[in-house]
Design a protein around this motif. Sequence first.
Motif, PDB file in Angstrom:
ATOM      1  N   ASN A   5      37.334  23.743  -2.603  1.00  0.00           N
ATOM      2  CA  ASN A   5      36.286  24.284  -3.449  1.00  0.00           C
ATOM      3  C   ASN A   5      35.374  25.233  -2.681  1.00  0.00           C
ATOM      4  O   ASN A   5      35.049  25.009  -1.513  1.00  0.00           O
ATOM      5  CB  ASN A   5      35.445  23.158  -4.033  1.00  0.00           C
ATOM      6  CG  ASN A   5      36.183  22.356  -5.081  1.00  0.00           C
ATOM      7  OD1 ASN A   5      36.967  22.896  -5.846  1.00  0.00           O
ATOM      8  ND2 ASN A   5      35.930  21.063  -5.120  1.00  0.00           N
ATOM      9  N   GLN A  30      28.224  20.017 -15.217  1.00  0.00           N
ATOM     10  CA  GLN A  30      28.210  18.701 -14.601  1.00  0.00           C
ATOM     11  C   GLN A  30      26.843  18.035 -14.681  1.00  0.00           C
ATOM     12  O   GLN A  30      26.746  16.824 -14.820  1.00  0.00           O
ATOM     13  CB  GLN A  30      28.655  18.819 -13.139  1.00  0.00           C
ATOM     14  CG  GLN A  30      30.081  19.351 -13.008  1.00  0.00           C
ATOM     15  CD  GLN A  30      30.555  19.378 -11.575  1.00  0.00           C
ATOM     16  OE1 GLN A  30      29.885  19.902 -10.689  1.00  0.00           O
ATOM     17  NE2 GLN A  30      31.711  18.785 -11.329  1.00  0.00           N
ATOM     18  N   TYR A  36      31.263  23.455 -12.808  1.00  0.00           N
ATOM     19  CA  TYR A  36      32.507  23.452 -12.034  1.00  0.00           C
ATOM     20  C   TYR A  36      33.582  24.252 -12.761  1.00  0.00           C
ATOM     21  O   TYR A  36      33.767  24.121 -13.974  1.00  0.00           O
ATOM     22  CB  TYR A  36      33.013  22.030 -11.798  1.00  0.00           C
ATOM     23  CG  TYR A  36      34.276  21.997 -10.975  1.00  0.00           C
ATOM     24  CD1 TYR A  36      34.271  22.451  -9.655  1.00  0.00           C
ATOM     25  CD2 TYR A  36      35.467  21.524 -11.505  1.00  0.00           C
ATOM     26  CE1 TYR A  36      35.424  22.437  -8.883  1.00  0.00           C
ATOM     27  CE2 TYR A  36      36.633  21.491 -10.743  1.00  0.00           C
ATOM     28  CZ  TYR A  36      36.612  21.955  -9.436  1.00  0.00           C
ATOM     29  OH  TYR A  36      37.753  21.942  -8.685  1.00  0.00           O
ATOM     30  N   ILE A  43      32.314  25.475  -7.348  1.00  0.00           N
ATOM     31  CA  ILE A  43      31.152  24.699  -7.777  1.00  0.00           C
ATOM     32  C   ILE A  43      29.951  25.640  -7.739  1.00  0.00           C
ATOM     33  O   ILE A  43      29.637  26.212  -6.699  1.00  0.00           O
ATOM     34  CB  ILE A  43      30.898  23.498  -6.856  1.00  0.00           C
ATOM     35  CG1 ILE A  43      32.099  22.550  -6.882  1.00  0.00           C
ATOM     36  CG2 ILE A  43      29.631  22.757  -7.280  1.00  0.00           C
ATOM     37  CD1 ILE A  43      31.997  21.423  -5.875  1.00  0.00           C
ATOM     38  N   MET A  61      26.321  19.570  -3.573  1.00  0.00           N
ATOM     39  CA  MET A  61      27.729  19.988  -3.535  1.00  0.00           C
ATOM     40  C   MET A  61      28.371  19.844  -2.163  1.00  0.00           C
ATOM     41  O   MET A  61      29.588  20.008  -2.026  1.00  0.00           O
ATOM     42  CB  MET A  61      27.849  21.451  -3.984  1.00  0.00           C
ATOM     43  CG  MET A  61      27.200  22.443  -3.020  1.00  0.00           C
ATOM     44  SD  MET A  61      27.532  24.197  -3.440  1.00  0.00           S
ATOM     45  CE  MET A  61      26.672  24.401  -4.993  1.00  0.00           C
TER      46      MET A  61
END
Length: 224
Positions: A5, A30, A36, A43, A61
């Motif tokens: 990510n 989220q 996301y 993210i 994150m």
Amino acid sequence: MRSSNLGVIIAVRDEAAAILASAAYGWTKQSDGSYYSAARKIILNVCGIGKANAAFALGQMFHRIDEVIMFGTSGGLGQEKVGELYLCAEFVEHDMLATTLGVEPGVTPFSGMTSAVISYPNPATLQKIQEICRQENLPLKTGRTLSGDQFMHSKELAQAKAAQYGGQLVDMESAAAAKICQRLKKPFCALRYITDNADHNATTSWQENVKISAGYFERVLASI
């Protein structure tokens, strides 16, 4: 497609508007300000203004990402022109002043810092963003960003800070995130769009130019 990510931090929703509006990401919300994209493995956190908010967003994150890019608007500190896009790999926390403890301005005491300059970029990411901007005909430069919880609207103050720290841009978030990333060895860089000069016209100029910056940010992120 990346195997891990990518963390993206943007302070203000207006700056993230084009990215959030693009169907290509398939954003899933989220929590407040956090999104996301499973399709792009991104993210995104729209964190709010200031160093504390940027640090909090990064903390939310941090264990899920390997690298962070911050997008946002900045003020120019000198001869920089409104509409210029800057890729930044060096940051200074200009309101960290603890000289009575025997450290230079910008250095956090008892931290092991030997310089006010914070820098921990991924060279491959810097090169990729430069390539994208060339392909998209976006006016990219490089520069050092000064960050602090202080909205600069004085030309004299801006010039003094630029001279002291060798900076070209000012914002209120980047250095805080960069400091944490450097300490914990996760690459960080920022793409900043100059919407104003740090003078008495700063507020009006930002409102007029933020929509343009949002489009630029989406064009770059879409190609990373």
